[in-house]
Design a protein around this motif. Structure first.
Motif, PDB file in Angstrom:
ATOM      1  N   ALA A  36       0.668  -1.155   0.021  1.00  0.00           N
ATOM      2  CA  ALA A  36       0.023   0.061  -0.040  1.00  0.00           C
ATOM      3  C   ALA A  36       0.778   1.276   0.130  1.00  0.00           C
ATOM      4  CB  ALA A  36      -1.041  -0.104   1.156  1.00  0.00           C
ATOM      5  N   LEU A  37       1.921   1.335   0.675  1.00  0.00           N
ATOM      6  CA  LEU A  37       2.828   2.529   0.911  1.00  0.00           C
ATOM      7  C   LEU A  37       3.567   2.561  -0.317  1.00  0.00           C
ATOM      8  CD1 LEU A  37       4.100   2.089   4.479  1.00  0.00           C
ATOM      9  CD2 LEU A  37       2.723   3.725   3.680  1.00  0.00           C
ATOM     10  N   GLU A  38       3.969   1.577  -1.234  1.00  0.00           N
ATOM     11  CA  GLU A  38       4.634   1.620  -2.352  1.00  0.00           C
ATOM     12  C   GLU A  38       3.546   2.112  -3.445  1.00  0.00           C
ATOM     13  OE1 GLU A  38       7.892   1.260  -2.546  1.00  0.00           O
ATOM     14  OE2 GLU A  38       7.704   1.729  -4.754  1.00  0.00           O
ATOM     15  N   TYR A  39       2.539   1.689  -3.387  1.00  0.00           N
ATOM     16  CA  TYR A  39       1.517   2.195  -4.393  1.00  0.00           C
ATOM     17  C   TYR A  39       1.069   3.422  -4.202  1.00  0.00           C
ATOM     18  CZ  TYR A  39      -2.859   2.003  -7.273  1.00  0.00           C
ATOM     19  OH  TYR A  39      -3.573   2.379  -8.275  1.00  0.00           O
ATOM     20  N   ALA A  40       1.200   3.833  -3.110  1.00  0.00           N
ATOM     21  CA  ALA A  40       0.733   5.433  -2.950  1.00  0.00           C
ATOM     22  C   ALA A  40       1.880   6.387  -3.696  1.00  0.00           C
ATOM     23  CB  ALA A  40       0.970   5.896  -1.379  1.00  0.00           C
ATOM     24  N   LYS A  41       3.041   5.920  -3.769  1.00  0.00           N
ATOM     25  CA  LYS A  41       4.131   6.684  -4.459  1.00  0.00           C
ATOM     26  C   LYS A  41       3.600   6.916  -6.016  1.00  0.00           C
ATOM     27  CE  LYS A  41       7.890   5.044  -1.743  1.00  0.00           C
ATOM     28  NZ  LYS A  41       8.822   3.955  -1.639  1.00  0.00           N
ATOM     29  N   GLY A  42       3.254   5.836  -6.706  1.00  0.00           N
ATOM     30  CA  GLY A  42       2.922   6.144  -8.027  1.00  0.00           C
ATOM     31  C   GLY A  42       1.616   7.192  -7.974  1.00  0.00           C
ATOM     32  N   TYR A  43       0.554   7.058  -6.973  1.00  0.00           N
ATOM     33  CA  TYR A  43      -0.331   7.545  -7.140  1.00  0.00           C
ATOM     34  C   TYR A  43      -0.031   9.297  -6.881  1.00  0.00           C
ATOM     35  CZ  TYR A  43      -4.696   9.999  -5.443  1.00  0.00           C
ATOM     36  OH  TYR A  43      -5.577  10.819  -5.200  1.00  0.00           O
ATOM     37  N   MET A  44       0.768   9.560  -5.863  1.00  0.00           N
ATOM     38  CA  MET A  44       1.485  10.894  -5.665  1.00  0.00           C
ATOM     39  C   MET A  44       1.864  11.437  -6.890  1.00  0.00           C
ATOM     40  SD  MET A  44       2.331  10.308  -1.563  1.00  0.00           S
ATOM     41  CE  MET A  44       2.452  11.848  -1.276  1.00  0.00           C
ATOM     42  N   ALA A  45       2.763  10.772  -7.594  1.00  0.00           N
ATOM     43  CA  ALA A  45       3.326  11.291  -8.852  1.00  0.00           C
ATOM     44  C   ALA A  45       2.252  11.568  -9.968  1.00  0.00           C
ATOM     45  CB  ALA A  45       4.312  10.239  -9.300  1.00  0.00           C
ATOM     46  N   ASP A 263       3.339   9.345  11.038  1.00  0.00           N
ATOM     47  CA  ASP A 263       3.487   7.875  10.548  1.00  0.00           C
ATOM     48  C   ASP A 263       3.210   8.083   9.215  1.00  0.00           C
ATOM     49  OD1 ASP A 263       0.626   8.576   9.906  1.00  0.00           O
ATOM     50  OD2 ASP A 263       0.164   7.100  11.716  1.00  0.00           O
ATOM     51  N   ARG A 264       2.931   8.817   8.438  1.00  0.00           N
ATOM     52  CA  ARG A 264       3.095   8.976   6.988  1.00  0.00           C
ATOM     53  C   ARG A 264       2.119   8.011   6.317  1.00  0.00           C
ATOM     54  NH1 ARG A 264       7.561  11.383   4.653  1.00  0.00           N
ATOM     55  NH2 ARG A 264       8.973  12.237   6.076  1.00  0.00           N
ATOM     56  N   TRP A 265       0.875   7.786   6.863  1.00  0.00           N
ATOM     57  CA  TRP A 265      -0.180   7.064   6.208  1.00  0.00           C
ATOM     58  C   TRP A 265      -1.201   7.812   5.647  1.00  0.00           C
ATOM     59  CZ3 TRP A 265      -0.782   2.080   4.741  1.00  0.00           C
ATOM     60  CH2 TRP A 265      -0.035   1.003   4.951  1.00  0.00           C
ATOM     61  N   LEU A 266      -1.249   9.253   5.486  1.00  0.00           N
ATOM     62  CA  LEU A 266      -2.306   9.829   4.865  1.00  0.00           C
ATOM     63  C   LEU A 266      -1.552  10.691   3.815  1.00  0.00           C
ATOM     64  CD1 LEU A 266      -4.072  11.258   7.892  1.00  0.00           C
ATOM     65  CD2 LEU A 266      -5.021   9.290   6.727  1.00  0.00           C
ATOM     66  N   ILE A 267      -2.188  10.942   2.932  1.00  0.00           N
ATOM     67  CA  ILE A 267      -1.981  11.827   1.638  1.00  0.00           C
ATOM     68  C   ILE A 267      -2.537  13.202   1.493  1.00  0.00           C
ATOM     69  CG2 ILE A 267      -1.488  12.035  -0.940  1.00  0.00           C
ATOM     70  CD1 ILE A 267      -1.663   9.174  -0.920  1.00  0.00           C
ATOM     71  N   GLY A 268      -2.085  14.282   1.911  1.00  0.00           N
ATOM     72  CA  GLY A 268      -2.641  15.544   1.449  1.00  0.00           C
ATOM     73  C   GLY A 268      -2.406  15.968  -0.136  1.00  0.00           C
ATOM     74  N   ALA A 269      -3.277  16.489  -0.919  1.00  0.00           N
ATOM     75  CA  ALA A 269      -3.177  16.923  -2.156  1.00  0.00           C
ATOM     76  C   ALA A 269      -4.415  17.749  -2.669  1.00  0.00           C
ATOM     77  CB  ALA A 269      -2.790  15.583  -3.168  1.00  0.00           C
ATOM     78  N   TYR A 270      -4.294  18.330  -3.787  1.00  0.00           N
ATOM     79  CA  TYR A 270      -5.416  18.752  -4.469  1.00  0.00           C
ATOM     80  C   TYR A 270      -5.900  17.910  -5.467  1.00  0.00           C
ATOM     81  CZ  TYR A 270      -7.618  21.213  -8.318  1.00  0.00           C
ATOM     82  OH  TYR A 270      -8.691  21.618  -9.369  1.00  0.00           O
ATOM     83  N   VAL A 451      -6.645  11.740   2.119  1.00  0.00           N
ATOM     84  CA  VAL A 451      -6.873  10.379   1.863  1.00  0.00           C
ATOM     85  C   VAL A 451      -6.175   9.472   2.696  1.00  0.00           C
ATOM     86  CG1 VAL A 451      -8.403  10.718  -0.276  1.00  0.00           C
ATOM     87  CG2 VAL A 451      -5.975   9.750  -0.210  1.00  0.00           C
ATOM     88  N   SER A 452      -6.449   8.212   3.088  1.00  0.00           N
ATOM     89  CA  SER A 452      -5.617   7.297   3.524  1.00  0.00           C
ATOM     90  C   SER A 452      -4.863   6.656   2.449  1.00  0.00           C
ATOM     91  CB  SER A 452      -6.262   6.553   4.521  1.00  0.00           C
ATOM     92  OG  SER A 452      -5.667   5.092   4.882  1.00  0.00           O
ATOM     93  N   LYS A 453      -3.529   6.233   2.670  1.00  0.00           N
ATOM     94  CA  LYS A 453      -2.965   5.042   1.654  1.00  0.00           C
ATOM     95  C   LYS A 453      -3.809   3.879   1.661  1.00  0.00           C
ATOM     96  CE  LYS A 453       1.407   7.866   1.971  1.00  0.00           C
ATOM     97  NZ  LYS A 453       2.834   7.853   2.500  1.00  0.00           N
TER      98      LYS A 453
END
Ligand code: MN
Ligand code: MN
Length: 468
Positions: A36-45, A263-270, A451-453
């Motif tokens: 899940a943490l790895e997948y979030a990196k692609g999503y954030m990019a 703990d870095r489990w949430l993502i802030g973004a527009y 959102v939560s990763k």
């Protein structure tokens, strides 16, 4: 977690009979958490490169081409086993693969939207007043206007010139770029504004982008600050004031996607709404190795303003595409539609303990408890909703449970507090079984949403299970 043998009769009966939402952290092993943490990196990019629907279409095409998908136009030849994408005017995208099974067994469709609330420039936006130049905006989608003042804003979009060339513009995303800004009152002089309801504290006509403050020459001439802005735009992009008329320029938050919380489990973004469903829907298709089923992933435009127009989900291009696929495979298009299934992928509101008064906690989506299924949306007594049939909801439950996806059931908020809709009904109107599913979002439609990763990954797993 206890072994089954260690549980009491009470615990076993509860487990058998009672519905409980489960936290991703309770049900996931370490490998799943790492994934899940790895997948979030692609999503954030993806988020950082896709702040408008046009940019999301470009990002989606890149991902699709990397996975072997090729461009398709309505009327082109289609073959079983083929992988294609239909780019609709650069504003919506249909990524699809044709399986070796008869399409009369139905197509699996996932549909998310890639437009997001923002501030579009008016056709004649530029003016100056009192030593400053501004760009007038007309807000797009459901925003809370006060949230858009006094934050860094970037300008994204295109200017179409009369000679047919289209200038792509992004100002404010690179470190050295200038930014735009909407002025707000200082608290010292805000007594009257503070006393007004939040919804009317800032008017639509006050959402003007601060865009310059120095004259083209010595400032003795008329509107020289405005002229200076036009001079810079002309030197850099080769357009003049009249060209704003045929432009789509939008002010969007200049923030990048970042981890929220220690703990870095949430993502802030527009723009999580609805890229947080678009990216999992698309990547689950691109990563799928099933060659039998026909699958379409739709990334739609205009959802935030009612899905109208030829890039919105109400456009009949989806039916045209299904017609083309049916024709190419000697299938009856009406039969194909009748047997097709769709996950309408859009975000829902995450229960927020800071605002418990608007949620009904038993039927609210809880953060980190997985992707959220919604049988219906709408407002004022389920008005304007696709209310999925019990049978189809059961079928989708089966897909999710069969793949051990962490999911939950939810509706938006308390009855008659508000409401909202999705593209679900427009797809269901084509005689396609459709249900809403999506990721819970904190502060939906704010310039910076959370959102939560864990839930992003559950969404990915859900779409993968659906098209498996
Ligand atoms: Mn949405
Ligand atoms: Mn929305």
């Amino acid at each position: 977690m206890k072994n089954q043998e260690e549980k009491s009769a009470l615990e076993l009966l509860q487990e058998k009979l009672v519905y409980n939402k489960k936290s991703f952290f309770e049900v996931s092993d370490e490998a799943t958490k790492d994934a899940a943490l790895e997948y979030a990196k692609g999503y954030m990019a993806f988020l950082d490169s896709s702040k408008t629907e046009r940019e999301a279409v470009v990002s989606g095409i890149k991902l699709a081409e990397n996975a072997g998908y090729v461009p398709y136009k309505l009327g082109d030849k289609l073959v079983a086993g083929g992988k294609y994408y239909l780019n609709n005017r650069g504003k919506s995208l249909y990524v699809f693969k044709i399986g070796t099974d008869s399409v009369e067994k139905g197509i699996k469709i996932t549909a998310a939207h890639v437009d997001a609330p923002r501030l579009d420039l008016k056709p004649v936006p530029l003016y100056e007043s009192s030593g400053m130049s501004f760009l007038k905006t007309h807000y797009y989608g459901g925003i809370r206007k006060y949230q858009w003042t006094a934050i860094p804003l970037a300008l994204h979009g295109v200017v179409a010139l009369a000679d047919g060339t289209v200038k792509e513009i992004v100002i404010g995303e690179d470190e050295g770029d200038p930014l735009f800004y909407i002025n707000d009152l200082l608290p010292h002089l805000a007594a009257d504004q503070n006393s007004r309801p939040l919804g009317s504290a800032i008017s639509g006509e006050a959402l003007n982008l601060l865009s310059g403050s120095s004259p083209a020459f010595d400032g003795k001439g008329k509107d020289e600050i405005k002229l200076n802005v036009l001079r810079i735009l002309n030197e850099k992009y080769g357009f003049v004031e009249t060209d704003f008329i045929s432009a789509e320029l939008s002010a969007v938050p200049a923030f990048k996607a970042r981890d929220i919380g220690l703990d870095r489990w949430l993502i802030g973004a527009y723009g999580h709404d609805d890229r947080v469903c678009a990216y999992p829907a698309l990547t689950s298709l691109l990563n799928s190795d099933n060659t039998e089923k026909t699958v379409i992933c739709v990334l739609a435009d205009k959802e935030e303003v009612g899905s109208d127009g030829n890039s919105g989900m109400q456009c009949r291009i989806i039916a045209d595409l299904i017609d083309e696929i049916a024709k190419a495979t000697d299938a009856n298009a009406n039969t194909v539609r009748a047997n097709s299934e769709c996950l309408s992928a859009d975000v829902c509101a995450a229960y927020d303990p800071n605002f418990p008064e608007v949620f009904e906690i038993r039927n609210a989506a809880m953060l980190s408890c997985g992707v959220s299924l919604a049988k219906y949306t709408g407002s004022r007594g389920k008005g304007g909703t696709n209310d999925a049939s019990a049978e189809f909801v059961a079928k989708v439950r089966g897909y999710l449970e069969g793949a051990s996806v962490n999911w939950q059931m939810a509706e938006l908020g308390k009855i008659d507090v508000g409401g909202g809709g999705t593209v679900a009904k427009y797809i269901a109107n084509h005689n396609i079984d459709t249900v809403d599913i999506g990721v819970p979002v904190i502060s939906m439609h704010a310039p910076y949403e959370v959102v939560s990763k864990a839930d992003v990954y559950s969404a990915y797993q859900a779409f993968a299970a659906f098209i498996k």
